[in-house]
Motif scaffolding. Structure first.
Motif, PDB file in Angstrom:
ATOM      1  N   ILE A 169       0.918  -0.992   0.043  1.00 20.16           N
ATOM      2  CA  ILE A 169      -0.061  -0.052   0.098  1.00 20.16           C
ATOM      3  C   ILE A 169       0.830   1.316   0.044  1.00 20.16           C
ATOM      4  N   GLU A 170       1.782   1.141   0.748  1.00 17.15           N
ATOM      5  CA  GLU A 170       2.783   2.424   0.610  1.00 17.15           C
ATOM      6  C   GLU A 170       3.194   2.538  -0.865  1.00 17.15           C
ATOM      7  N   ALA A 171       3.386   1.668  -1.571  1.00 16.35           N
ATOM      8  CA  ALA A 171       3.784   1.929  -3.053  1.00 16.35           C
ATOM      9  C   ALA A 171       2.748   2.498  -3.871  1.00 16.35           C
ATOM     10  N   LEU A 172       1.688   2.505  -3.377  1.00 18.60           N
ATOM     11  CA  LEU A 172       0.500   3.051  -4.323  1.00 18.60           C
ATOM     12  C   LEU A 172       0.528   4.586  -4.805  1.00 18.60           C
ATOM     13  N   PRO A 173       1.118   5.327  -3.888  1.00 14.83           N
ATOM     14  CA  PRO A 173       1.061   6.669  -4.681  1.00 14.83           C
ATOM     15  C   PRO A 173       1.947   6.711  -5.684  1.00 14.83           C
ATOM     16  N   TRP A 174       3.139   5.797  -5.615  1.00 17.46           N
ATOM     17  CA  TRP A 174       4.159   5.963  -6.624  1.00 17.46           C
ATOM     18  C   TRP A 174       3.659   5.249  -7.997  1.00 17.46           C
ATOM     19  N   LEU A 175       2.855   4.066  -7.570  1.00 13.61           N
ATOM     20  CA  LEU A 175       2.451   3.451  -8.670  1.00 13.61           C
ATOM     21  C   LEU A 175       1.404   4.197  -9.581  1.00 13.61           C
ATOM     22  N   THR A 176       0.525   5.232  -8.804  1.00 13.97           N
ATOM     23  CA  THR A 176      -0.208   5.932  -9.663  1.00 13.97           C
ATOM     24  C   THR A 176       0.424   7.057 -10.292  1.00 13.97           C
ATOM     25  N   ARG A 177       1.573   7.526  -9.685  1.00  9.59           N
ATOM     26  CA  ARG A 177       2.575   8.629 -10.211  1.00  9.59           C
ATOM     27  C   ARG A 177       3.152   8.126 -11.461  1.00  9.59           C
ATOM     28  N   HIS A 178       3.601   7.125 -11.354  1.00 10.17           N
ATOM     29  CA  HIS A 178       4.448   6.599 -12.780  1.00 10.17           C
ATOM     30  C   HIS A 178       3.939   5.611 -13.692  1.00 10.17           C
ATOM     31  N   HIS A 179       2.572   5.437 -13.354  1.00 10.56           N
ATOM     32  CA  HIS A 179       1.858   4.534 -14.400  1.00 10.56           C
ATOM     33  C   HIS A 179       2.001   5.204 -15.848  1.00 10.56           C
ATOM     34  N   GLY A 180       2.319   4.292 -16.733  1.00 13.65           N
ATOM     35  CA  GLY A 180       2.284   4.699 -18.187  1.00 13.65           C
ATOM     36  C   GLY A 180       3.433   5.432 -18.326  1.00 13.65           C
ATOM     37  N   LYS A 181       4.512   5.823 -17.603  1.00 15.05           N
ATOM     38  CA  LYS A 181       5.700   6.669 -17.746  1.00 15.05           C
ATOM     39  C   LYS A 181       6.689   5.610 -18.403  1.00 15.05           C
ATOM     40  N   THR A 182       7.418   6.337 -19.231  1.00 15.01           N
ATOM     41  CA  THR A 182       8.810   5.686 -19.905  1.00 15.01           C
ATOM     42  C   THR A 182      10.005   5.862 -18.670  1.00 15.01           C
ATOM     43  N   VAL A 183      10.600   5.110 -18.387  1.00 18.67           N
ATOM     44  CA  VAL A 183      11.976   5.263 -17.375  1.00 18.67           C
ATOM     45  C   VAL A 183      12.986   4.614 -18.295  1.00 18.67           C
ATOM     46  N   VAL A 184      13.979   5.307 -18.607  1.00 16.62           N
ATOM     47  CA  VAL A 184      15.171   4.835 -19.251  1.00 16.62           C
ATOM     48  C   VAL A 184      16.372   4.547 -18.039  1.00 16.62           C
ATOM     49  N   ILE A 185      16.626   3.063 -18.117  1.00 14.34           N
ATOM     50  CA  ILE A 185      17.744   2.703 -17.056  1.00 14.34           C
ATOM     51  C   ILE A 185      18.778   2.331 -17.882  1.00 14.34           C
ATOM     52  N   LYS A 186      19.895   3.043 -17.503  1.00 16.08           N
ATOM     53  CA  LYS A 186      21.418   2.529 -17.963  1.00 16.08           C
ATOM     54  C   LYS A 186      21.889   1.870 -16.912  1.00 16.08           C
ATOM     55  N   PHE A 187      22.274   0.669 -17.317  1.00 14.22           N
ATOM     56  CA  PHE A 187      23.192  -0.318 -16.435  1.00 14.22           C
ATOM     57  C   PHE A 187      24.661  -0.318 -16.853  1.00 14.22           C
ATOM     58  N   GLY A 188      25.598   0.040 -16.132  1.00 17.60           N
ATOM     59  CA  GLY A 188      26.927   0.356 -16.398  1.00 17.60           C
ATOM     60  C   GLY A 188      27.571  -0.950 -16.184  1.00 17.60           C
ATOM     61  N   GLY A 189      28.718  -1.299 -16.758  1.00 17.47           N
ATOM     62  CA  GLY A 189      29.440  -2.581 -16.897  1.00 17.47           C
ATOM     63  C   GLY A 189      29.911  -2.878 -15.534  1.00 17.47           C
ATOM     64  N   ASN A 190      30.426  -1.586 -14.851  1.00 15.07           N
ATOM     65  CA  ASN A 190      30.909  -1.723 -13.622  1.00 15.07           C
ATOM     66  C   ASN A 190      29.968  -2.022 -12.429  1.00 15.07           C
ATOM     67  N   ALA A 191      28.486  -2.010 -12.663  1.00 16.01           N
ATOM     68  CA  ALA A 191      27.679  -2.415 -11.769  1.00 16.01           C
ATOM     69  C   ALA A 191      26.918  -3.691 -12.070  1.00 16.01           C
ATOM     70  N   MET A 192      27.575  -4.330 -13.221  1.00 10.40           N
ATOM     71  CA  MET A 192      27.070  -5.682 -13.349  1.00 10.40           C
ATOM     72  C   MET A 192      28.575  -6.801 -12.903  1.00 10.40           C
ATOM     73  N   ILE A 193      28.321  -6.808 -11.345  1.00 10.12           N
ATOM     74  CA  ILE A 193      29.532  -7.161 -10.964  1.00 10.12           C
ATOM     75  C   ILE A 193      29.326  -8.704 -10.507  1.00 10.12           C
ATOM     76  N   ASP A 194      28.237  -9.125 -10.000  1.00 10.70           N
ATOM     77  CA  ASP A 194      28.016 -10.469  -9.993  1.00 10.70           C
ATOM     78  C   ASP A 194      26.494 -10.739 -10.331  1.00 10.70           C
ATOM     79  N   GLU A 195      26.441 -12.225 -10.317  1.00  9.11           N
ATOM     80  CA  GLU A 195      25.159 -12.746 -10.892  1.00  9.11           C
ATOM     81  C   GLU A 195      23.869 -12.430 -10.158  1.00  9.11           C
ATOM     82  N   GLU A 196      23.866 -12.464  -8.906  1.00 10.07           N
ATOM     83  CA  GLU A 196      22.837 -12.222  -7.857  1.00 10.07           C
ATOM     84  C   GLU A 196      22.307 -10.560  -8.246  1.00 10.07           C
ATOM     85  N   LEU A 197      23.162  -9.887  -8.584  1.00 10.34           N
ATOM     86  CA  LEU A 197      23.002  -8.292  -8.889  1.00 10.34           C
ATOM     87  C   LEU A 197      22.219  -8.200 -10.113  1.00 10.34           C
TER      88      LEU A 197
END
Ligand SMILES: Nc1ncnc2c1ncn2[C@@H]1O[C@H](COP(=O)(O)OP(=O)(O)O)[C@@H](O)[C@H]1O
Ligand SMILES: CC(=O)N[C@@H](CCC(=O)OP(=O)(O)O)C(=O)O
Length: 309
Positions: free
Chosen positions: A17-45
C-alpha cells in the motif's frame, strides 16, 4: 486463516500500500535505465536488476534498458592482445577494436541481459542503436588541450529515431539497447558511450526518468577525498560543477544535464551494487543516490502526497 496468521501478513500489505502513490504517479511513464558495466559485478545483482525491471513493467511503467560494458570490452581487447586506451573519458576505437566493442556489447552483454529478463516471460527484445536508424552519429573528435583529436570510431549522436523502441513499448516489450550507432550513410558503425546514449534516448523518448546505475553511491561532492553524496541538484548547479568532474562521472553527469534540459523530469545516478536499488528509487522516498532536476521542475516527486495528485 487464524487471526495470528493474518497479523503476520499485515506488514506485507502495508509495504504494497505504501507503494500505491508511486504506482499511480509513474503509471504509463517511460523510464530509461542505464546499467553500467561496472555495476554488473555479480550474478545475484544482475538477476535482481532483471527482477526490478520486470517489476516496473508489470507495475505499468515502460522501462527501456540501455547497457554499458566498458570493463567487459577491455577484458576482451586484452584477450585479443589489442590495446585499450581512453582519451577524454572515451575509448580510442580502432576499426579492429570496433569489431570487439560490437561483439561484446551486442553479442554478449545485451544477450545476457535479454536472457535474464526473459526468464520472467517473453518481454525483452535486444537491439543496438544501428537497428531501424535508432541512433545516428558522426565521428566525435574531442578537444584535448585545445586540439581536436582523432579517437577513431567514436560516435557523436546527431539523430535519434524512437520509432522501433516506441513500437516495442506499445507492444508491452522491454527494449534492451546497446550503445552502438550507425553513420547517416551506413558506411560506419560507431562506439557511443552508454551514458550518453541513454541520456539522448531518454530525451528523445520524452521519458519521465533517466536512471543511471553505477558502482558508486551517487555523485560525490569531493571525490576522491570524501564520500559525501550530493543528493539533489538543479541543472544550473550541475552545469557549474561539470568542469570539476573527472573520469566516468563526466559522461554520466553531462547525460543527466542533457536529459533534464530536454524534458526529462528527473535524472538519477544510483548505486547499482545495492540490490533492488531501482525499486527503492522509484517506489519509496528512500531515494539513495543523486537526483538532478530541471531549474524549474515540472513536478518534484519526493513524497507520497504528490503521487496522489
Ligand atoms: N565526483 C564523483 N563521484 C563519484 N564517482 C566519481 C566521481 N568522479 C569520478 N568518479 C568515478 O566514476 C566512476 C563511475 O563511472 P564508470 O567507471 O564509467 O562506471 P560505469 O561502468 O557504471 O559507467 C566511479 O567508480 C568513480 O571512480
Ligand atoms: C566511446 C566509449 O568509450 N564507449 C564505451 C561503451 C561502453 C560503455 O559506455 O560502458 P560503461 O557504461 O560500462 O562504461 C566503451 O567502449 O567502453
Amino acid at each position: 486463516m487464524s487471526t495470528a496468521r493474518k497479523h503476520t501478513a499485515l506488514p506485507k500489505a502495508q509495504t504494497l500500500i505504501e507503494a500505491l502513490p508511486w504506482l499511480t504517479r509513474h503509471h504509463g511513464k517511460t523510464v530509461v535505465i542505464k546499467f553500467g558495466g561496472n555495476a554488473m559485478i555479480d550474478e545475484e545483482l544482475k538477476a535482481a536488476f532483471a527482477q526490478d525491471v520486470v517489476f516496473l513493467r508489470h507495475a505499468g511503467l515502460k522501462p527501456v534498458v540501455v547497457h554499458g560494458g566498458g570493463p567487459q570490452i577491455s577484458a576482451q581487447l586484452d584477450k585479443q592482445g589489442l590495446v585499450s586506451e581512453f582519451k577524454a573519458g572515451l575509448r580510442v576505437t580502432t576499426p579492429e577494436a570496433m569489431d570487439v566493442v560490437r561483439m561484446v556489447l551486442a553479442g554478449q552483454v545485451q544477450r545476457e541481459l535479454v536472457g535474464l529478463l526473459n526468464q520472467h516471460g517473453p518481454l525483452a527484445v535486444g537491439m543496438t542503436g544501428e537497428d531501424a536508424h535508432t541512433i545516428t552519429a558522426t565521428q566525435h573528435r574531442p578537444t584535448i588541450d585545445g586540439e581536436s583529436v582523432d579517437i577513431g570510431r567514436v560516435g557523436e549522436i546527431t539523430a535519434i529515431d524512437t520509432g522501433a523502441i516506441q513500437a516495442l513499448l506499445d507492444d508491452g516489450r522491454i527494449p534492451v539497447v546497446s550503445s552502438i550507432a550507425r553513420s547517416a550513410d551506413d558506411h560506419h558503425v560507431y562506439n557511443v558511450n552508454a551514458d550518453t546514449a541513454a541520456a539522448a534516448l531518454a530525451a528523445a523518448l520524452d521519458a519521465e526518468t533517466l536512471m543511471v546505475l553505477t558502482d558508486v553511491e551517487g555523485l560525490y561532492e569531493d571525490w576522491p577525498n570524501s564520500d559525501d553524496v550530493i543528493s539533489r541538484l538543479t541543472a544550473s548547479e550541475l552545469e557549474k560543477l561539470l568542469p570539476e568532474l573527472s573520469s566516468g562521472m563526466v559522461p554520466k553527469m553531462q547525460g543527466c544535464l542533457h536529459a533534464v534540459r530536454n524534458g526529462v523530469e528527473t535524472a538519477r545516478v544510483i548505486d547499482g551494487r545495492v540490490q533492488h536499488s531501482i525499486l527503492l528509487e522509484i517506489f519509496t522516498d528512500e531515494g539513495i543516490g543523486t537526483m538532478v532536476v530541471p531549474d524549474a521542475p515540472i513536478a518534484v516527486h519526493t513524497g507520497p502526497e504528490l503521487g496522489e495528485s
